[in-house]
Design an enzyme around this catalytic site. Structure first.
Site, PDB file in Angstrom:
ATOM      1  N   SER A   1       1.006  -1.065   0.053  1.00 38.16           N
ATOM      2  CA  SER A   1      -0.041  -0.008   0.207  1.00 38.16           C
ATOM      3  C   SER A   1       0.869   1.246  -0.003  1.00 38.16           C
ATOM      4  CB  SER A   1      -0.941  -0.074   1.167  1.00 38.16           C
ATOM      5  OG  SER A   1      -0.202   0.263   2.201  1.00 38.16           O
ATOM      6  N   LYS A   2       0.052   2.354  -0.110  1.00 34.90           N
ATOM      7  CA  LYS A   2       0.703   3.559  -0.192  1.00 34.90           C
ATOM      8  C   LYS A   2       1.569   3.758   0.933  1.00 34.90           C
ATOM      9  CE  LYS A   2      -1.199   7.869  -0.479  1.00 34.90           C
ATOM     10  NZ  LYS A   2      -2.425   8.965  -0.675  1.00 34.90           N
ATOM     11  N   ARG A   3       1.062   3.291   1.990  1.00 36.96           N
ATOM     12  CA  ARG A   3       2.047   3.404   3.309  1.00 36.96           C
ATOM     13  C   ARG A   3       3.491   3.316   3.046  1.00 36.96           C
ATOM     14  NH1 ARG A   3      -2.162   0.817   5.962  1.00 36.96           N
ATOM     15  NH2 ARG A   3      -3.823   2.669   6.252  1.00 36.96           N
TER      16      ARG A   3
ATOM     17  N   GLN B   1       5.249   3.779   0.907  1.00 39.52           N
ATOM     18  CA  GLN B   1       6.101   5.221   0.309  1.00 39.52           C
ATOM     19  C   GLN B   1       6.153   5.986   1.302  1.00 39.52           C
ATOM     20  OE1 GLN B   1       3.637   6.236  -2.830  1.00 39.52           O
ATOM     21  NE2 GLN B   1       4.742   4.928  -4.437  1.00 39.52           N
TER      22      GLN B   1
END
Ligand code: GLU
Length: 540
Positions: free
Chosen positions: A250-252, A254
């Site tokens: 997930s974006k987390r 990044q």
């Protein structure tokens, strides 16, 4: 024959999980000679992003995932934006109310919170207390006049619900443990659950393929289908994609990398960084404290400013990193699915033709970035010269590379010299020196130290090379090679000791295309000028 749909909620860019769902929708439909629909589920006013539908559609098109019906391709069962179908949902909600299978509620946020807390304290799932007598329309009017929020809840039946899932087999749910859920929100929009069930029926969807995170929603959907007398589609809930760090992709991830880079950066002004990310300093602080996550453009802008490479999550990230659509399609088709073929490098057509729905895996699947790079290397090799050129030019546009100004024949040469490259970004990086002015070359400090400055040997070699190259009568790749090899022999040293200083002088780094060809492509005059500049620049 499968009629499938990809039904993204337009909250942001298309990510890898969404792309995999969209791909299996396409594969299933095409394998069975069916139809593939795109439906935009934009009924959550608080989460919708106005630009997301276009982003998602652009990413699908880039991947070559083409829908038969949907936005831009109107068909018989449109419109395909749920926000344009509100009158339909209203009608179906009324049907449930009339049948006594749904009811109005007027609880305040505080009241609901108190009920949830109470359930949590007694370690129970929150089950909404269904009233014995449902509120009447007069009660609704009364509640509205008091400024209360009005919602509609669906009555969950009490019997066990069995979901037949292609991936997981039979999944049993105890409906008693599932609360009556909201189907109409106080803003007048239906919830995802109602809109999805109604649309799947009205659009004739036979197969619902979606991420495993939706499995918990499915008993509610099945119960609603029964209440309406709808058919239940075939379900396939695809397994969770795990990143190498261990968590759900997930974006987390990044966020983590960016946060670490911000914390490491010395002398960084938070005001400046916040400005770059178009967020306030308070928002930046929240992000650093782990309380929130800025949106993708902010994250990308800050990462670019700090020159950190973020792990790719969204399709657009992979585009920018120079992956081919063919690679991603091949790679994501093998996430949680094993094709019945004795090879892994596959075209979309091969995947469609060989598709076997019994070959989905239940267990979490790892997003193996090394494998992805290996796949990309292979797919780059599989393209014809013209196909690769077209893909490369598309890529150069996306990253706005200075190489855009080159003509096709030079780009073809660059591509040929880059044989074995893992990504198009690699090709671009290794050949940028050809397309930037000499004074724009960024010298890699470590390479300069090691190759040019250490013991002064590199600079001395440059001076010698400059003299010999200047007096070289015929300039061809071959004559350049002979010259360099001749010097290596004469001095009894390896070719690297001759070539590397030259490489750093003209490219700024030791990582570039093959040296003889590089010089030939750059041109001898330009090469000599760059050598002079490097000698002058680094002699002091
Ligand atoms: N709009 C839902 C999502 O984006 C789709 C779920 C479904 O396919 O039913 O997660």
């Amino acid at each position: 024959m499968a009629i499938t749909r990809f039904a993204p909620s337009p909250t942001g860019y298309l990510h890898i999980g969404g792309a995999r769902t969209a791909l299996f929708d396409l594969i299933w439909a095409k394998n069975t000679g069916g139809k593939y629909l795109l439906r935009i589920e934009d009924t959550d006013q608080s989460r919708n992003s106005p630009t997301a539908p276009k982003q998602v559609m652009d990413d699908l098109k880039w991947l070559g995932i083409v829908w038969d019906e949907g936005p831009e391709k109107e068909g018989a069962v449109g419109p395909y934006f749920q926000s344009q179908r509100l009158h339909i949902y209203k009608e179906y909600i009324q049907k449930l109310l009339d049948m006594g299978k749904a009811y109005y509620c007027f609880d305040t946020a505080e009241e609901l919170e108190a009920m949830r807390k109470e359930a949590a304290n007694s370690k129970k799932n929150f089950i909404y207390p269904r009233p014995k007598v449902f509120p009447t329309l007069a009660d609704v009017e009364n509640a509205k006049s008091q400024g209360k929020d009005v919602v509609v809840r669906f009555c969950m039946p009490e019997d066990e619900i069995i979901v037949e899932d292609i991936v997981r087999g039979q999944v049993h749910f105890n409906a008693k443990e599932i609360s009556d859920f909201i189907i109409l929100k106080s803003d007048g929009f239906p919830t995802y659950h109602l809109a999805c069930v109604v649309d799947d029926e009205l659009m004739g969807i036979t197969h619902v393929i979606r991420g495993q995170e939706h499995l918990m929603n499915t008993p509610g959907h099945v119960a609603m289908q029964k209440a309406f007398g709808f058919k239940t589609p075939v379900y396939a809930h695809l397994s969770v994609i795990i990143s190498e760090g261990g968590g759900k992709m997930s974006k987390r991830e990044q966020g983590k990398v960016l946060k670490a880079a911000i914390k490491k950066a010395q002398g960084l002004e938070k005001e400046k960084l916040a400005e770059i990310g178009k967020i306030s300093v308070a928002e930046l602080n929240d992000f650093l404290a782990g309380d929130s996550m800025p949106d993708t453009p902010s994250i990308d802008a800050m990462a670019a400013y700090l020159k950190v490479e973020l792990p790719e999550i969204n399709i657009i990230d992979f585009v920018k990193s120079g992956f081919l659509p063919e690679t991603l399609v091949n790679f994501i088709a093998l996430l949680g699915y094993s094709a019945p073929l004795d090879k892994e490098i596959l075209t979309l057509q091969e995947i469609i033709d060989s598709f076997d729905p019994t070959r989905f895996n239940k267990t979490n699947c790892l997003f193996d970035r090394k494998k992805l790079l290996a796949f990309n290397t292979e797919h780059i090799k599989m393209l014809s010269e013209e196909q690769l050129l077209a893909r490369y030019k598309d890529y150069l546009k996306v990253v706005n590379s200075p190489a855009l100004k080159a003509d096709d024949s030079l780009l073809k040469r660059v591509l040929k010299a880059s044989h074995g490259a893992r990504t198009l970004a690699e090709v671009d990086h290794k050949s940028r020196f050809l397309f930037v002015e000499a004074d724009k070359i960024e010298y890699d400090q470590k390479d300069v130290e090691k190759v040019l400055l250490k013991n002064g040997e590199g600079l001395a070699m440059l001076a010698l090379l400059k003299e010999r190259l200047t007096s070289l009568s015929s300039i061809t790749e071959e004559s350049i090679e002979n010259l360099l090899r001749g010097i290596a022999e004469e001095k009894q040293i390896g070719l690297g000791k001759v070539a590397q200083p030259l490489r750093v002088a003209i490219c700024g780094t030791t990582i570039s295309l093959p040296i003889f060809e590089s010089i030939d492509m750059l041109g001898i005059e330009c090469t000599i000028r760059r050598m002079e500049r490097a000698i002058n620049k680094f002699s002091n």
